[in-house]
Design an enzyme around this catalytic site. Structure first.
Site, short mmCIF file in Angstrom:
data_model
loop_
_atom_site.label_atom_id
_atom_site.label_comp_id
_atom_site.label_asym_id
_atom_site.label_seq_id
_atom_site.Cartn_x
_atom_site.Cartn_y
_atom_site.Cartn_z
N SER A 153 0.75 -1.30 -0.16
CA SER A 153 0.03 0.02 0.11
C SER A 153 0.81 1.15 0.08
CB SER A 153 -0.88 -0.08 1.11
OG SER A 153 -1.94 -1.06 1.14
N HIS B 139 -0.26 3.66 4.59
CA HIS B 139 -0.92 4.37 3.40
C HIS B 139 -0.81 5.81 3.32
CE1 HIS B 139 -3.32 0.56 4.41
NE2 HIS B 139 -3.85 0.73 3.24
#
Length: 274
Positions: A159, A222
């Site tokens: 991610s 993220h």
């Protein structure tokens, strides 16, 4: 070159494909410049090889080390030498290698779909070096940010790299909004917001509200990857066919990134509660 009944030059499938790429990836004034040099040589080899590597590692843990990994987290990936774990952070490769290990089918499918749909067009326009630098900067920024802001959690998945690509693309869509077809600009930004919101929401749910046996998976990668993308990624992806070394934004981002790396390293050595 073939022509239609009116004598106009026929547009082949390859040219139509590159025209679509230019509309999605570049402001209007750069379309013709891109089309003049557009080709598939070299092919988008970086993002394809990274995706193959991630899929291969997932299949390895799902088939040869079956731990119900097809659906959810399993003990196999916690014991993997690739997974980032706070108590093993002295094994420095884990700050990067965690991107190859994924926490189930939905995790790897989401990352693979996003990085292929976005990474291949980006690599066709900007080539593998730029996309590779942005992707890896996001991976490293994600793990280092997680080690600072969520130091007791484990980390798996690509991610950080995916969000670096998304962040760079998003910033270009916002900055060049007026130079693109308005409806297309709104659609691009809207799609990114929906995808990111859904994915981050799921990551937060998995981090704070699930009761799966095992370590908690950090969501901070993220954010770290996204910030890397909105800075380094934006500079790389906005400097189409330009010399980065002459762009002051490039050096500002490099200096800030290096300062962050040094701070993160010192934090992990002297201040981390893990």
């Amino acid at each position: 070159m073939g022509r239609d009944d009116d004598g106009n030059r026929k547009v082949g499938c390859c040219e139509r494909f590159h025209r679509s790429i230019s509309k999605w990836m570049l402001p209007e004034e750069l379309h013709e410049q891109y089309l003049e040099r557009a080709n598939c040589c070299p092919p988008p080899i970086f993002i394809i090889l990274i995706s193959i590597g991630e899929l291969a590692v997932f299949i390895y843990y799902a088939v040869w080390k079956p731990q119900k990994q097809w659906v959810t987290l399993g003990e196999g990936i916690w014991n993997s030498p690739l997974t980032y774990k706070s108590d093993r952070r002295e094994e420095a490769w884990r700050f990067v290698s965690y991107m190859f290990v994924h926490a189930g089918v939905e995790h790897i499918l989401g990352n693979l779909v996003m990085q292929l749909l976005l990474g291949i067009p980006l690599e066709l326009v900007h080539k593998g070096f730029e996309v590779g630098m942005v992707y890896m900067a996001g991976v490293l920024a994600g793990s280092l940010a997680s080690s600072i802001f969520d130091p007791l959690s484990a980390l798996v998945g690509a991610s950080g790299g995916v969000y670096a690509l998304i962040g760079g693309y998003f910033m270009n869509a916002v900055v060049n909004f007026r130079e693109m077809i308005p409806l297309l600009g709104v659609f691009r930004i809207g799609v990114i917001v929906i995808i990111v919101g859904t994915d981050v929401g799921f990551a937060l749910y998995r981090r704070f509200f699930t009761h799966d046996v095992g370590l908690k998976v950090s969501f901070v990668a993220h954010i770290g990857g996204g910030v890397a993308g909105m800075t380094i990624g934006y500079v790389f992806f906005s400097a189409y066919n330009q010399k980065l070394l002459k762009d002051p934004r490039f050096w500002l981002c490099i200096v800030c990134y290096v300062v962050f790396l040094l701070f993160a390293v010192l934090f992990n050595i002297f201040l981390s509660p893990a």
